[in-house]
Motif scaffolding. Sequence first.
Motif, PDB file in Angstrom:
ATOM      1  N   MET A  11     -21.643  18.303  25.335  1.00  0.00           N
ATOM      2  CA  MET A  11     -21.704  18.427  23.880  1.00  0.00           C
ATOM      3  C   MET A  11     -20.724  19.481  23.359  1.00  0.00           C
ATOM      4  N   ASP A  12     -20.473  20.512  24.206  1.00  0.00           N
ATOM      5  CA  ASP A  12     -19.577  21.579  23.755  1.00  0.00           C
ATOM      6  C   ASP A  12     -18.176  21.063  23.459  1.00  0.00           C
ATOM      7  N   ILE A  13     -17.793  19.995  24.180  1.00  0.00           N
ATOM      8  CA  ILE A  13     -16.455  19.429  23.983  1.00  0.00           C
ATOM      9  C   ILE A  13     -16.285  18.972  22.525  1.00  0.00           C
ATOM     10  N   LEU A  14     -17.408  18.529  21.913  1.00  0.00           N
ATOM     11  CA  LEU A  14     -17.362  18.107  20.507  1.00  0.00           C
ATOM     12  C   LEU A  14     -16.971  19.271  19.605  1.00  0.00           C
ATOM     13  N   LEU A  15     -17.459  20.465  19.969  1.00  0.00           N
ATOM     14  CA  LEU A  15     -17.195  21.626  19.116  1.00  0.00           C
ATOM     15  C   LEU A  15     -15.799  22.183  19.349  1.00  0.00           C
ATOM     16  N   THR A  16     -15.375  22.213  20.643  1.00  0.00           N
ATOM     17  CA  THR A  16     -14.063  22.815  20.915  1.00  0.00           C
ATOM     18  C   THR A  16     -12.911  21.917  20.446  1.00  0.00           C
ATOM     19  N   HIS A  17     -13.164  20.587  20.449  1.00  0.00           N
ATOM     20  CA  HIS A  17     -12.085  19.674  20.039  1.00  0.00           C
ATOM     21  C   HIS A  17     -12.420  18.962  18.735  1.00  0.00           C
ATOM     22  N   GLU A  18     -13.183  19.635  17.888  1.00  0.00           N
ATOM     23  CA  GLU A  18     -13.687  18.996  16.666  1.00  0.00           C
ATOM     24  C   GLU A  18     -12.588  18.322  15.837  1.00  0.00           C
ATOM     25  N   SER A  19     -11.525  19.084  15.517  1.00  0.00           N
ATOM     26  CA  SER A  19     -10.531  18.498  14.605  1.00  0.00           C
ATOM     27  C   SER A  19      -9.737  17.383  15.273  1.00  0.00           C
ATOM     28  N   THR A  20      -9.459  17.524  16.596  1.00  0.00           N
ATOM     29  CA  THR A  20      -8.729  16.456  17.297  1.00  0.00           C
ATOM     30  C   THR A  20      -9.575  15.185  17.320  1.00  0.00           C
ATOM     31  N   ILE A  21     -10.875  15.338  17.600  1.00  0.00           N
ATOM     32  CA  ILE A  21     -11.761  14.166  17.658  1.00  0.00           C
ATOM     33  C   ILE A  21     -11.796  13.486  16.291  1.00  0.00           C
ATOM     34  N   ARG A  22     -11.964  14.281  15.244  1.00  0.00           N
ATOM     35  CA  ARG A  22     -12.068  13.703  13.894  1.00  0.00           C
ATOM     36  C   ARG A  22     -10.792  12.981  13.497  1.00  0.00           C
ATOM     37  N   LEU A  23      -9.655  13.601  13.797  1.00  0.00           N
ATOM     38  CA  LEU A  23      -8.379  12.999  13.431  1.00  0.00           C
ATOM     39  C   LEU A  23      -8.121  11.715  14.225  1.00  0.00           C
ATOM     40  N   SER A  24      -8.454  11.739  15.537  1.00  0.00           N
ATOM     41  CA  SER A  24      -8.214  10.549  16.369  1.00  0.00           C
ATOM     42  C   SER A  24      -9.109   9.402  15.921  1.00  0.00           C
ATOM     43  N   VAL A  25     -10.403   9.702  15.651  1.00  0.00           N
ATOM     44  CA  VAL A  25     -11.313   8.635  15.214  1.00  0.00           C
ATOM     45  C   VAL A  25     -10.813   8.075  13.879  1.00  0.00           C
ATOM     46  N   PHE A  26     -10.382   8.975  12.990  1.00  0.00           N
ATOM     47  CA  PHE A  26      -9.877   8.523  11.682  1.00  0.00           C
ATOM     48  C   PHE A  26      -8.680   7.586  11.868  1.00  0.00           C
ATOM     49  N   ALA A  27      -7.678   8.053  12.633  1.00  0.00           N
ATOM     50  CA  ALA A  27      -6.447   7.266  12.788  1.00  0.00           C
ATOM     51  C   ALA A  27      -6.739   5.938  13.485  1.00  0.00           C
ATOM     52  N   GLY A  28      -7.572   5.988  14.531  1.00  0.00           N
ATOM     53  CA  GLY A  28      -7.888   4.779  15.299  1.00  0.00           C
ATOM     54  C   GLY A  28      -8.610   3.755  14.439  1.00  0.00           C
ATOM     55  N   LEU A  29      -9.660   4.208  13.737  1.00  0.00           N
ATOM     56  CA  LEU A  29     -10.441   3.272  12.923  1.00  0.00           C
ATOM     57  C   LEU A  29      -9.641   2.754  11.733  1.00  0.00           C
ATOM     58  N   PHE A  30      -8.809   3.624  11.175  1.00  0.00           N
ATOM     59  CA  PHE A  30      -7.979   3.195  10.046  1.00  0.00           C
ATOM     60  C   PHE A  30      -7.100   2.016  10.472  1.00  0.00           C
ATOM     61  N   LEU A  31      -6.494   2.170  11.656  1.00  0.00           N
ATOM     62  CA  LEU A  31      -5.621   1.125  12.177  1.00  0.00           C
ATOM     63  C   LEU A  31      -6.396  -0.168  12.429  1.00  0.00           C
ATOM     64  N   VAL A  32      -7.569  -0.038  13.061  1.00  0.00           N
ATOM     65  CA  VAL A  32      -8.380  -1.227  13.361  1.00  0.00           C
ATOM     66  C   VAL A  32      -8.756  -1.942  12.062  1.00  0.00           C
ATOM     67  N   MET A  33      -9.209  -1.171  11.049  1.00  0.00           N
ATOM     68  CA  MET A  33      -9.624  -1.787   9.781  1.00  0.00           C
ATOM     69  C   MET A  33      -8.432  -2.446   9.084  1.00  0.00           C
ATOM     70  N   ALA A  34      -7.281  -1.768   9.112  1.00  0.00           N
ATOM     71  CA  ALA A  34      -6.093  -2.324   8.449  1.00  0.00           C
ATOM     72  C   ALA A  34      -5.689  -3.648   9.097  1.00  0.00           C
ATOM     73  N   VAL A  35      -5.775  -3.726  10.433  1.00  0.00           N
ATOM     74  CA  VAL A  35      -5.412  -4.965  11.130  1.00  0.00           C
ATOM     75  C   VAL A  35      -6.431  -6.060  10.805  1.00  0.00           C
ATOM     76  N   LEU A  36      -7.737  -5.703  10.833  1.00  0.00           N
ATOM     77  CA  LEU A  36      -8.775  -6.697  10.519  1.00  0.00           C
ATOM     78  C   LEU A  36      -8.607  -7.228   9.090  1.00  0.00           C
ATOM     79  N   GLU A  37      -8.249  -6.318   8.171  1.00  0.00           N
ATOM     80  CA  GLU A  37      -8.053  -6.733   6.774  1.00  0.00           C
ATOM     81  C   GLU A  37      -6.900  -7.738   6.661  1.00  0.00           C
ATOM     82  N   ALA A  38      -5.836  -7.492   7.440  1.00  0.00           N
ATOM     83  CA  ALA A  38      -4.685  -8.385   7.383  1.00  0.00           C
ATOM     84  C   ALA A  38      -5.016  -9.739   8.013  1.00  0.00           C
ATOM     85  N   MET A  39      -5.852  -9.706   9.080  1.00  0.00           N
ATOM     86  CA  MET A  39      -6.166 -10.944   9.796  1.00  0.00           C
ATOM     87  C   MET A  39      -7.242 -11.775   9.110  1.00  0.00           C
TER      88      MET A  39
END
Length: 268
Positions: A1-29
């Motif tokens: 669980m500590d990994i969530l706290l030490t890498h908080e901003s990296t995790i948030r940014l990666s999830v944001f970028a990854g999901l944004f891309l997935v949603m954008a592709v699904l929207e186009a398809m």
Amino acid sequence: MDILLTHESTIRLSVFAGLFLVMAVLEAMKPRRKRSFTRRQRWFSNLGILFVGALFARFLLPWLPVSVALYAQSQGIGLLNLIDIPDIMGLVGGVLLLDFLIYVQHVVMHKVPLLWRLHRLHHADLDYDVTTGVRFHPVEIILSLLYKMGLVLALGVDPVSVVIFEVILNGMAMFNHANFKLPLGLDRWLRWGVVTPDMHRVHHSSTQAETDSNYGFNISLWDRLCRTYVDQPAKGHDNMEIGLDDFRNPSNLRLDQMLLQPFKKAKP
Ligand SMILES: [Zn+2]
């Protein structure tokens, strides 16, 4: 669980970028509705206001909700730090409490005229897609962060719950604003638990009774419990009107006009 706290901003940014891309592709398809405007007409401004909001928060606020949660935990402040419950109950309880209180905040943003001036920017988008999910006025972003910090301090929410909640909230905001067609059976099944794009789109209807419904972002329970749940838009998803009648002029989609919108008079 500590990994969530030490890498908080990296995790948030990666999830944001990854999901944004997935949603954008699904929207186009598999788009749910025909667009009224091109992506180019809206995406620069919607992503631009996200960027301005992030900068604003970075320079105005010295803390984030997770740093407030770490402070509350170290000082034993807040309701959940005072009662003796198993860790897992504290973690899950913290996420659920935050989710309900964000639902309450959303209702209040609609009902208090001064706050509605800020929140209406989110509703004035004239199409509904993944970028609508990040289209919030920077002042609303700041108020939301202050509200969340107050809650975290008063309730003593575990820092891990705060990170989990923020990641879920950001991810769900992109999912339930996305303009892609989920199979109807899957939508019906999913919305017993979570807010789906078809469920949240009702909240973006120009019809007032529908705007006053489906305030939840993550789990669908709060709307069902508080009787604000509306199943489908009266005109159907293809024919329902998105946006606010006072802000239909396409010039309102420009970033400068979006930043100024809370100060504009709504047309009578
Ligand atoms: Zn709203």
